[in-house]
Design a protein around this motif. Structure first.
Motif, mmCIF file in Angstrom:
data_model
loop_
_atom_site.group_PDB
_atom_site.id
_atom_site.type_symbol
_atom_site.label_atom_id
_atom_site.label_comp_id
_atom_site.label_asym_id
_atom_site.label_seq_id
_atom_site.Cartn_x
_atom_site.Cartn_y
_atom_site.Cartn_z
ATOM 1 N N GLY A 243 21.477 37.185 23.395
ATOM 2 C CA GLY A 243 20.237 37.365 24.150
ATOM 3 C C GLY A 243 20.094 38.739 24.762
ATOM 4 O O GLY A 243 18.969 39.202 24.995
ATOM 5 N N HIS A 244 21.215 39.416 25.012
ATOM 6 C CA HIS A 244 21.135 40.707 25.697
ATOM 7 C C HIS A 244 20.906 41.883 24.751
ATOM 8 O O HIS A 244 19.878 42.569 24.837
ATOM 9 C CB HIS A 244 22.404 40.957 26.506
ATOM 10 N N GLN A 245 21.873 42.137 23.842
ATOM 11 C CA GLN A 245 21.796 43.370 23.060
ATOM 12 C C GLN A 245 20.551 43.454 22.176
ATOM 13 O O GLN A 245 19.855 44.473 22.192
ATOM 14 C CB GLN A 245 23.059 43.530 22.212
ATOM 15 N N PRO A 246 20.221 42.426 21.385
ATOM 16 C CA PRO A 246 18.992 42.533 20.586
ATOM 17 C C PRO A 246 17.740 42.705 21.433
ATOM 18 O O PRO A 246 16.811 43.416 21.032
ATOM 19 C CB PRO A 246 18.964 41.216 19.797
ATOM 20 N N THR A 247 17.699 42.069 22.611
ATOM 21 C CA THR A 247 16.525 42.222 23.482
ATOM 22 C C THR A 247 16.456 43.630 24.050
ATOM 23 O O THR A 247 15.372 44.231 24.135
ATOM 24 C CB THR A 247 16.562 41.184 24.615
ATOM 25 N N ALA A 248 17.615 44.177 24.445
ATOM 26 C CA ALA A 248 17.636 45.561 24.931
ATOM 27 C C ALA A 248 17.161 46.516 23.850
ATOM 28 O O ALA A 248 16.370 47.439 24.103
ATOM 29 C CB ALA A 248 19.051 45.929 25.385
ATOM 30 N N ASP A 249 17.614 46.303 22.603
ATOM 31 C CA ASP A 249 17.175 47.155 21.498
ATOM 32 C C ASP A 249 15.713 46.911 21.146
ATOM 33 O O ASP A 249 15.025 47.838 20.685
ATOM 34 C CB ASP A 249 18.056 46.920 20.274
ATOM 35 N N TRP A 250 15.232 45.705 21.350
ATOM 36 C CA TRP A 250 13.807 45.415 21.123
ATOM 37 C C TRP A 250 12.952 46.237 22.087
ATOM 38 O O TRP A 250 11.935 46.819 21.692
ATOM 39 C CB TRP A 250 13.559 43.920 21.307
ATOM 40 N N ILE A 251 13.393 46.322 23.344
ATOM 41 C CA ILE A 251 12.682 47.154 24.324
ATOM 42 C C ILE A 251 12.747 48.619 23.911
ATOM 43 O O ILE A 251 11.724 49.315 23.845
ATOM 44 C CB ILE A 251 13.294 46.972 25.729
ATOM 45 N N GLY A 252 13.953 49.112 23.630
ATOM 46 C CA GLY A 252 14.117 50.520 23.283
ATOM 47 C C GLY A 252 13.391 50.903 22.012
ATOM 48 O O GLY A 252 12.712 51.943 21.955
ATOM 49 N N ASN A 253 13.492 50.075 20.962
ATOM 50 C CA ASN A 253 12.837 50.394 19.692
ATOM 51 C C ASN A 253 11.319 50.326 19.821
ATOM 52 O O ASN A 253 10.603 51.104 19.173
ATOM 53 C CB ASN A 253 13.312 49.441 18.598
ATOM 54 N N SER A 254 10.814 49.409 20.641
ATOM 55 C CA SER A 254 9.361 49.306 20.826
ATOM 56 C C SER A 254 8.821 50.510 21.604
ATOM 57 O O SER A 254 7.775 51.074 21.248
ATOM 58 C CB SER A 254 9.012 48.007 21.560
ATOM 59 N N LEU A 255 9.531 50.914 22.664
ATOM 60 C CA LEU A 255 9.089 52.095 23.410
ATOM 61 C C LEU A 255 9.171 53.343 22.523
ATOM 62 O O LEU A 255 8.276 54.202 22.581
ATOM 63 C CB LEU A 255 9.955 52.269 24.665
ATOM 64 N N HIS A 256 10.202 53.434 21.717
ATOM 65 C CA HIS A 256 10.310 54.556 20.778
ATOM 66 C C HIS A 256 9.112 54.584 19.843
ATOM 67 O O HIS A 256 8.516 55.643 19.596
ATOM 68 C CB HIS A 256 11.612 54.434 19.992
#
Length: 415
Positions: A243-256
């Protein structure tokens, strides 16, 4: 179905590693599909053979048949060749007492326990928690005018929300953030991080045995299927990491995406509808979970024109399948509301739907708070200079430096 190359023209197995896989995976998957078809022979660390499944239909077949393509890693024919210090053991481990390696009716009972515990999460309370921790994290950087929005925000937010849902206190949150990120990094602090996480989960389960509360742990303990405390601790750790790492990357990749793609420029100036579009586009084109290990063939079979032997390991190429030209005839078009991607998996072992909803609420809230609090956010470096973490499994940015007009903190205790 993509045909496999003729045996005389097959270039042989390829190494499942290398910088190009992190820098330009879309190109790698295209080239592999062109040379090998939809099922690619690969070599893992130590020249351990496996298959990488890139075909959408083939991946659907694998994940939809848990008997022929089992999650039971005991079936693997290569265990005799795997040393105890093999670097991929954390990703392709021997059978563990967690939901990841449970099959059949016991898996369905276990998934039911997990779904029931997550379904009871109040969506309004979830959003309040996400907003609270997001605002605290932004308070810590908003007066500086520049920040690494991955390290100082995205990598800290999901785990803080999840620890609250589990029943940890806010005081325990920061240490759990550090422990989980250390474990995921897989470096010198990984074992210490895993130990801290396991110990904390074990203590929380013991506490909730004595003092039930309105939280995920208490609801899992209330299940009547007879799971041991060790099994519940293992499942809690799986849920936390997934639940943590993919969600963190979802935030980062979306902002990118929103900071570098003009199609989503409106998101940066109050166009909230396009946030959902950008998040869905990431799940198709830049999904946080690129590849998953795996499934094991329970008997000899055929897949994508390849002969698969009993005990072979098949890696699930989620991003490769998402980009399969057989189903994505116009890869340049926006995906809109199309949710037929493999980013959450498929079949019995897919990410439970309530967990998907929780991840989406955390990610979307996190993005909205950034854009509300830092409305003129912009990249601080050329887009071409950004790098990804060196992993063939998860795809996330190493850093995302941004600039913005300094603003005052809203108040409260910094996260």
């Amino acid at each position: 179905m993509s045909p496999a190359p003729h045996p005389d023209s097959d270039p042989g197995p390829v190494r499942f590693s290398g910088p190009l896989l992190q820098d330009d995976p879309a190109r790698v998957y295209r080239e592999l599909r062109r040379a090998h078809g939809s099922v690619v022979p690969v070599l893992l660390d130590g020249d351990v053979p496996a298959w990488l499944v890139l075909g959408y239909r083939e991946l659907h077949q694998i994940t939809g048949d848990p008997v022929l393509f089992s999650r039971d890693s005991d079936l693997w024919s290569q265990w005799v060749n795997i040393p105890d210090d093999w670097p991929l053991l954390p990703m392709i481990g021997r059978k563990q007492p967690s939901i990841l390696y449970t099959v059949g009716e016991r898996h369905r009972q276990r998934a039911g326990m997990m779904v029931a515990a997550l379904e009871a999460v109040d969506p309004f309370e979830l959003r309040r928690h996400a907003e609270k921790f997001a605002d605290e994290l932004i308070d810590g950087i908003c007066s500086e005018g520049r920040a690494d929005i991955v390290a100082e925000y995205a990598m800290l937010l999901p785990v803080r929300v999840l620890t609250r849902l589990y029943g940890f206190t806010d005081d325990q949150g920061p240490a759990l953030v550090t422990a989980l990120n250390d474990m995921i990094d897989g470096r010198e602090r990984a074992i210490a991080g895993q130990t801290h996480l396991f110990t904390s989960m074990t203590e929380l389960v013991a506490l909730r045995r004595e003092q039930p509360a309105d939280d995920v742990v208490t609801r899992m303990l209330a299940d009547t299927s007879g799971f041991t405390d060790e099994e519940i601790v293992q499942d809690l750790m799986v849920m936390m990491a997934a639940g943590h790492q993919p969600t963190a990357d979802w935030i980062g990749n979306s902002l990118h995406l929103m900071l570098t793609d003009t199609r989503f420029a409106a998101s940066l100036f109050g166009g909230r509808n396009s946030i959902a579009e950008a998040m869905n586009e990431v799940l198709w084109e830049d999904t946080p979970t690129q590849n998953v290990a795996g499934r094991w063939a329970s008997r000899d079979t055929q897949l994508g024109g390849r002969r698969i032997r009993a005990g072979d390991l098949l890696l699930l190429g989620l991003q490769g399948a998402n980009a399969d030209p057989q189903v994505r005839t116009d890869g340049s078009a926006l995906t809109g509301g199309n949710g037929a991607h493999f980013s959450f998996g498929h079949g019995e072992h897919r990410c439970p739907f309530p967990a998907q909803e929780i991840a989406e609420v955390i990610a979307r809230t996190g993005i909205e708070v950034v854009l509300d609090r830092l409305p003129d956010i912009d990249l601080a470096v050329p887009a071409a200079s950004l790098s990804r973490r060196p992993s063939p499994w998860l795809r996330g940015l190493s850093e995302l430096p941004v600039t913005f007009t300094p603003t005052p903190a809203l108040g409260g205790t910094p996260a």
